[in-house]
Design an enzyme around this catalytic site. Structure first.
Site, PDB file in Angstrom:
ATOM      1  CE  LYS A  13     -16.838   8.683  -7.672  1.00 51.28           C
ATOM      2  NZ  LYS A  13     -17.268   7.414  -6.710  1.00 51.28           N
ATOM      3  CG  ASP A  36     -14.185   7.832  -4.891  1.00 51.03           C
ATOM      4  OD1 ASP A  36     -15.134   6.996  -4.901  1.00 51.03           O
ATOM      5  OD2 ASP A  36     -13.208   7.751  -5.582  1.00 51.03           O
TER       6      ASP A  36
HETATM    7  P1  NDP Z   1      -9.108   6.068   0.338  1.00 53.25           P
HETATM    8  O1  NDP Z   1      -8.556   7.383  -0.424  1.00 53.25           O
HETATM    9  O2  NDP Z   1      -9.490   6.065   1.663  1.00 53.25           O
HETATM   10  O3  NDP Z   1      -7.957   5.039   0.269  1.00 53.25           O
HETATM   11  C1  NDP Z   1      -7.701   4.761  -1.133  1.00 53.25           C
HETATM   12  C2  NDP Z   1      -6.550   3.337  -0.948  1.00 53.25           C
HETATM   13  O4  NDP Z   1      -6.155   2.846  -2.158  1.00 53.25           O
HETATM   14  C3  NDP Z   1      -5.374   3.838  -0.429  1.00 53.25           C
HETATM   15  O5  NDP Z   1      -5.151   2.781   0.527  1.00 53.25           O
HETATM   16  C4  NDP Z   1      -4.464   4.150  -1.708  1.00 53.25           C
HETATM   17  O6  NDP Z   1      -3.161   4.270  -1.145  1.00 53.25           O
HETATM   18  C5  NDP Z   1      -5.073   2.875  -2.549  1.00 53.25           C
HETATM   19  N1  NDP Z   1      -4.598   3.659  -3.736  1.00 53.25           N
HETATM   20  C6  NDP Z   1      -5.306   4.549  -4.476  1.00 53.25           C
HETATM   21  N2  NDP Z   1      -4.890   4.620  -5.705  1.00 53.25           N
HETATM   22  C7  NDP Z   1      -3.966   3.554  -5.814  1.00 53.25           C
HETATM   23  C8  NDP Z   1      -3.318   3.076  -7.056  1.00 53.25           C
HETATM   24  N3  NDP Z   1      -3.019   3.736  -8.070  1.00 53.25           N
HETATM   25  N4  NDP Z   1      -2.457   1.873  -6.649  1.00 53.25           N
HETATM   26  C9  NDP Z   1      -2.526   1.500  -5.457  1.00 53.25           C
HETATM   27  N5  NDP Z   1      -3.093   1.544  -4.283  1.00 53.25           N
HETATM   28  C10 NDP Z   1      -3.965   2.838  -4.698  1.00 53.25           C
HETATM   29  O7  NDP Z   1     -10.239   5.727  -0.825  1.00 53.25           O
HETATM   30  P2  NDP Z   1     -11.636   4.844  -0.484  1.00 53.25           P
HETATM   31  O8  NDP Z   1     -11.261   3.699   0.326  1.00 53.25           O
HETATM   32  O9  NDP Z   1     -12.641   5.835  -0.228  1.00 53.25           O
HETATM   33  O10 NDP Z   1     -11.766   4.251  -1.919  1.00 53.25           O
HETATM   34  C11 NDP Z   1     -11.143   2.950  -2.347  1.00 53.25           C
HETATM   35  C12 NDP Z   1     -11.982   2.390  -3.408  1.00 53.25           C
HETATM   36  O11 NDP Z   1     -13.470   2.082  -3.181  1.00 53.25           O
HETATM   37  C13 NDP Z   1     -11.922   3.431  -4.719  1.00 53.25           C
HETATM   38  O12 NDP Z   1     -12.077   2.559  -5.958  1.00 53.25           O
HETATM   39  C14 NDP Z   1     -13.381   3.974  -4.680  1.00 53.25           C
HETATM   40  O13 NDP Z   1     -14.081   4.398  -5.811  1.00 53.25           O
HETATM   41  C15 NDP Z   1     -14.295   2.706  -4.166  1.00 53.25           C
HETATM   42  N6  NDP Z   1     -15.569   3.134  -3.578  1.00 53.25           N
HETATM   43  C16 NDP Z   1     -15.145   3.900  -2.004  1.00 53.25           C
HETATM   44  C17 NDP Z   1     -16.521   4.237  -1.578  1.00 53.25           C
HETATM   45  C18 NDP Z   1     -16.547   5.107  -0.419  1.00 53.25           C
HETATM   46  O14 NDP Z   1     -17.645   5.120   0.435  1.00 53.25           O
HETATM   47  N7  NDP Z   1     -15.500   5.763   0.195  1.00 53.25           N
HETATM   48  C19 NDP Z   1     -17.982   3.587  -2.118  1.00 53.25           C
HETATM   49  C20 NDP Z   1     -17.892   2.699  -3.127  1.00 53.25           C
HETATM   50  C21 NDP Z   1     -16.596   2.658  -3.855  1.00 53.25           C
HETATM   51  P3  NDP Z   1      -2.347   5.593  -1.325  1.00 53.25           P
HETATM   52  O15 NDP Z   1      -2.644   6.253   0.074  1.00 53.25           O
HETATM   53  O16 NDP Z   1      -0.889   5.311  -1.374  1.00 53.25           O
HETATM   54  O17 NDP Z   1      -2.829   6.352  -2.526  1.00 53.25           O
END
Ligand code: NDP
Length: 447
Positions: free
Chosen positions: A126, A166
């Site tokens: 990562k 991510d």
């Molecule tokens: P994105 O950046 O596309 O979206 C993240 C979302 O989560 C946004 O809506 C963001 O809001 C919100 N968010 C982030 N940090 C916080 C916080 N501290 N409190 C509240 N909301 C928060 O990321 P992904 O959708 O790709 O990833 C989301 C999760 O899924 C993560 O845990 C990631 O590790 C996991 N994941 C992702 C994969 C992938 O293929 N993308 C694969 C496996 C797991 P804001 O825009 O306001 O920050």
């Protein structure tokens, strides 16, 4: 057994005392895997888990870049190469101001187990940077990505380490990162996944994590002779994972009533149907706006600033935002409101206390390392297509994704079914993920 686990954790704590998220992830694995290790002669005297919690390599580097005002800025970049016993390191890059060694080590550690569960030949890693993409122009994002890759390119390669996206790293960032890698190394290889379709990407990769999470929830419900159809679903986040979890849930006949971002959540009791979801996708992916814009477009919905959606009644909860976003108070609310299934789309979104409450109530609970593995699994399929220099169709990739999610679910049942028949998916995922990596490490000797 408690003493064995505590002695192990003392040693891990002594070495990683300032890394709470990493210690949380290790503790969860230790509690389920150490009893299993103790029951198998093959692991006797091998110190296998202690070797697994130490990254093979942890790289930290300077990322200097110039903003639109001409000022020189500096961020810190990282790549944690956790374990390559069963394949090249594989795992995403996160750009978020909260990024530090603890968060990336927890993610890399979980990734080792997750990648093993997919049954594909991928080790775990990562990386990322403490860079905040919010409010930055496309030019600033590009300059940052180019500088980041200027260093990262020395440490990765299609047979060494294959990063993906991510939080904060989507298709735009992968494009800039890939462009710089290709220029510096003068080679076109499958060194990153999540690429655009015309330059080596796989169909379904953007959708895979969200779709896979919903497929996994369907598999869990099937053990109760139930389906997603007609269920009320609460989702947190509104990024990549949340968007496609919502899309698949809609396709399977559920009603999604919440989405969120770091400013709060929206509740739409009429359901976030495909038209409304298209609005959210445009808002988030193109306009890079905030989720409260939803209530201006759909005034029947409500916005709840600085809150998480877990006090809204639902049948199924899909936390898809970030780590530790669902605590014990939220778990109590979900249980009180009749929630029957919690399936993690994000990595480690549920706190240990909340997991304990779900286990006590014996509802369906899936940890992200099993339920969100569809993303990295499809990245694995992208790597295979790159090696073959070939493209599979949408139908082919989706079928493979569904099959992989079913297999992960079966592995959890095999290793996680308790004496009373309740399936502890945390135990199942940890042990199933552990076995393949541990056996490979033992076969390869002390390296
Ligand atoms: P994105 O950046 O596309 O979206 C993240 C979302 O989560 C946004 O809506 C963001 O809001 C919100 N968010 C982030 N940090 C916080 C916080 N501290 N409190 C509240 N909301 C928060 O990321 P992904 O959708 O790709 O990833 C989301 C999760 O899924 C993560 O845990 C990631 O590790 C996991 N994941 C992702 C994969 C992938 O293929 N993308 C694969 C496996 C797991 P804001 O825009 O306001 O920050």
């Amino acid at each position: 057994m408690k003493l064995k686990i505590e002695t192990f954790m003392q040693e891990v704590r002594a070495r990683n005392s300032h890394e709470p998220e990493f210690l949380q992830a290790v503790q969860e694995v230790a509690e389920t895997v150490i009893p299993y290790i103790a029951s198998k002669e093959i692991y006797n005297g091998k110190n296998i888990l202690l070797r697994m919690v130490e990254p093979e390599r942890a790289i930290s580097f300077r990322v200097p870049w110039i903003n639109d005002s001409g000022e020189i800025c500096v961020n810190r970049g990282y790549r944690i190469q956790m374990n390559s016993a069963i394949g090249p390191y594989k795992g995403g890059l996160r750009f978020h101001p909260s990024v530090n060694m603890s968060i990336l080590k927890f993610l890399a550690f979980e990734q080792v187990f997750k990648n093993s569960l997919t049954t594909l030949p991928m080790g775990g890693g990562k990386g990322g940077a403490d860079f905040d993409p919010k409010g930055k122009s496309d030019g600033e994002i590009m300059r940052f990505c180019h500088s980041f890759m200027g260093e990262l390119c020395r440490h990765i390669g299609p047979n060494t380490d294959v990063p993906a996206g991510d939080i904060g790293v989507g298709s735009r960032e992968i494009g800039f990162l890939f462009g710089m890698y290709r220029k510096i190394r003068n080679e076109f290889t499958g060194v990153l996944t999540g690429k655009g379709l015309s330059w080596g990407g796989s169909v379904i990769r953007p959708e895979a994590t969200g779709y896979g999470t919903v497929y996994f929830a369907s598999n869990m419900l099937a053990t109760k002779k139930d389906t997603i159809k007609g269920k009320i679903i609460s989702i947190s986040g509104s990024g990549n994972v949340a968007q496609y979890a919502a899309e698949k849930a809609n396709q399977l006949g559920a009603k999604v009533v919440t989405l969120s971002d770091s400013s709060g959540f929206i509740y739409d009791s009429d359901g976030i149907d495909s038209d409304k979801l298209a609005f959210v996708m445009k808002l988030k992916n193109e306009e890079r706006g905030r989720i409260d814009a939803y209530i201006k477009a759909y005034p029947n919905a409500t916005f709840h600033a600085n809150e998480t959606p877990w006090n809204i009644p639902c049948d199924i909860a899909l936390p898809c935002a970030t780590q530790n976003e669902l605590d014990d108070v939220a778990a109590e609310n979900l249980l009180k409101n009749g929630c029957i299934c919690v399936c993690e789309g994000a990595n480690m979104p549920t706190t240990p206390k909340a997991i304990a409450l779900f286990h006590k109530a014996e509802i369906l609970f899936a940890p992200g390392k099993a339920s969100n593995a569809g993303g990295v699994a499809t990245s694995g399929l992208e790597m295979t297509q790159n090696s073959l220099r070939y493209h599979w169709s949408r139908k082919e990739v989706d079928e493979k994704l569904q099959e992989i999610m079913e297999n992960i679910h079966s592995a959890c049942i095999t290793y996680g079914t308790n004496e009373n028949g309740y399936v502890d998916y945390v135990k199942g995922a940890n042990i199933a993920g552990f076995v393949k990596v541990a056996d490979a490490m033992i076969a390869q000797g002390v390296v």
